[in-house]
Design an enzyme around this catalytic site. Structure first.
Site, mmCIF file in Angstrom:
data_model
loop_
_atom_site.group_PDB
_atom_site.id
_atom_site.type_symbol
_atom_site.label_atom_id
_atom_site.label_comp_id
_atom_site.label_asym_id
_atom_site.label_seq_id
_atom_site.Cartn_x
_atom_site.Cartn_y
_atom_site.Cartn_z
ATOM 1 C CB SER A 283 -5.143 -12.455 1.951
ATOM 2 O OG SER A 283 -4.505 -11.499 1.126
ATOM 3 C CG HIS A 284 -4.785 -14.519 6.325
ATOM 4 N ND1 HIS A 284 -5.778 -14.373 7.262
ATOM 5 C CD2 HIS A 284 -4.198 -13.308 6.218
ATOM 6 C CE1 HIS A 284 -5.801 -13.138 7.726
ATOM 7 N NE2 HIS A 284 -4.848 -12.455 7.094
#
Length: 347
Positions: A283-284
C-alpha cells in the site's frame, strides 16, 4: 533527424538506456525498435519515427536526461559521407547508378568493393543476399539466472512485456541444451562471463527459494546471486507484468519482479532485486528493502517498512505503520500488529 529521450513517467527526469537493439551505422526502418529504455517503474521500446542510418555514442546502462539527444538518423552511412567528401566523382565511375542506389539504401561500404571491375546492380544484390541472415545483436537478449517456477513467471512476463528476446537460462541443476517453456538452459551462472564477451548485457534474477530458517545459507541466496550478476556488469531491468498495477508516484530500484495481480501503492518505494509476487498488495508509502520477497496474497497496509532480505509469507497481513526488520521470515497467514526486530522468525 535527432533522436531524443522521451518522457516516460511524470516523475522521472532521467531514463536508463538499457540496451541498443540495432548496430551503429545500420539502416533503420520507420517503426523499428532502436533501444530499450528503463525508468523506475517500467520498460519501454524506443521506436524510430523515420528511416535512415543510425549513429550513436551513448553506451548501454547510461542514465540519460529526458530530452537529451542519444542518436541521429542520417540519409546515408557515415562512411559514404566521408567517402563523398574526400573522393572525386570520377573515381566511382565503375559503379552503376542502380548499384549506387542499392549501396546507399543498405549502407554498404564502397571502400570494400573491388576497384578493378565494373560494379553492377546484380553484384550488389548478390552481396545483400549473402548478408540477410546476419545474427541479431545479443544486446537485446535477456538472460534468466536460475530455472524453476520463478523463471517460468519471468518468461511469461517478458513475453507479455515485449522488447526483449529470451537468450537462455542459467541453472546449476539443469542439463545444458534442455528447454524450459521453449527457452534453453545454457549452463551455470559462471557462463555469464562468456555471454558478456559475446555482447549480452541484460539479465534477471529468478531465484525464489522457500526457506524456513534464517540460518539456512539459501536464505541469502537471492542477494548473493544479485551481487554476482552485478559483478559480471549486467544491466537488470524491472520486470512488471502488464496485469500488475503500479501507481505513477511509486518508485523502485533495479532488478525487481512484479508479477500478475500485484499492486504497489502511491509513493511506495521498492528497493533493488525485490520480488512482489502474484496478488500481493504493497500500500501507499510503504518501503521494501533490497532483496525482500512479498509472497502471493500478502497485504501490507500503508506506511509499512520491510528491511533488507526479508520474506513476508503468503496471506500475511501487516497493519499500518509496522516496522519489519532485516533478515526476517514471517510464516504464511500471520497477522502482524507490532514491529518485528531484525533476524527474527514469526511462526
Amino acid at each position: 533527424m535527432k533522436i531524443r529521450i522521451p518522457r516516460i513517467s511524470n516523475n522521472d527526469d532521467y531514463v536508463i538506456l538499457g540496451s541498443w537493439c540495432v548496430n551503429k551505422g545500420a539502416y533503420i526502418k520507420k517503426g523499428q525498435v532502436l533501444a530499450i529504455l528503463e525508468t523506475t517503474k517500467e520498460t519501454r521500446d524506443l521506436v524510430a519515427e523515420e528511416a535512415g542510418y543510425i549513429s550513436y555514442d551513448v553506451s548501454e546502462g547510461s542514465e540519460v536526461e529526458v530530452g537529451a539527444v542519444i542518436a541521429e538518423l542520417m540519409d546515408m552511412p557515415l562512411s559514404m559521407e566521408n567517402e563523398e567528401s574526400h573522393t572525386d566523382t570520377d573515381k566511382m565511375d565503375h559503379i552503376s547508378q542502380k548499384a549506387m542506389e542499392l549501396i546507399k539504401k543498405h549502407g554498404i561500404d564502397i571502400t570494400k568493393l573491388p576497384a578493378d571491375k565494373i560494379i553492377r546492380e546484380k553484384d550488389i544484390l548478390k552481396l545483400i543476399e549473402e548478408h540477410t541472415t546476419q545474427k541479431q545483436s545479443p544486446a537485446n537478449e535477456i538472460l534468466i539466472v536460475c530455472g524453476g517456477n520463478i523463471a517460468r513467471m519471468c518468461i511469461d512476463t517478458i513475453r507479455l512485456m515485449g522488447g526483449y528476446r529470451l537468450g537462455g537460462i542459467t541453472d546449476i541443476y539443469a542439463e545444458t541444451g534442455t528447454m524450459l517453456m521453449g527457452v534453453p538452459y545454457i549452463g551455470d551462472i559462471d557462463v555469464l562471463a562468456k555471454k558478456y564477451e559475446e555482447g549480452h548485457r541484460t539479465a534477471v534474477n529468478a531465484y525464489g527459494g522457500v526457506v524456513s530458517s534464517i540460518s539456512d545459507p539459501l536464505f541469502f541466496a537471492r542477494k548473493k546471486i544479485y551481487e554476482e550478476i552485478k559483478e559480471y556488469q549486467f544491466f537488470m531491468p524491472n520486470l512488471i507484468h502488464p496485469k500488475a498495477n503500479v501507481e505513477t508516484s511509486a518508485t523502485m530500484g533495479e532488478g525487481n519482479l512484479v508479477f500478475s495481480g500485484a499492486y504497489i501503492g502511491s509513493e511506495a518505494f521498492i528497493g533493488n532485486d525485490c520480488l512482489i509476487n502474484t496478488g500481493a498488495m504493497v500500500s501507499h508509502n510503504c518501503t521494501i528493502g533490497d532483496h525482500s520477497r512479498i509472497s502471493p496474497g500478502a497485504v501490507l497496509a500503508g506506511d509499512v517498512f520491510v528491511g533488507e532480505n526479508s520474506i513476508v509469507g503468503m496471506g500475511v497481513t501487516v497493519y499500518m505503520g509496522v516496522h519489519i526488520g532485516r533478515n526476517v521470515i514471517i510464516y504464511n497467514g500471520k497477522h502482524i500488529f507490532n514491529d518485528v526486530p531484525d533476524n527474527t522468525i514469526v511462526k
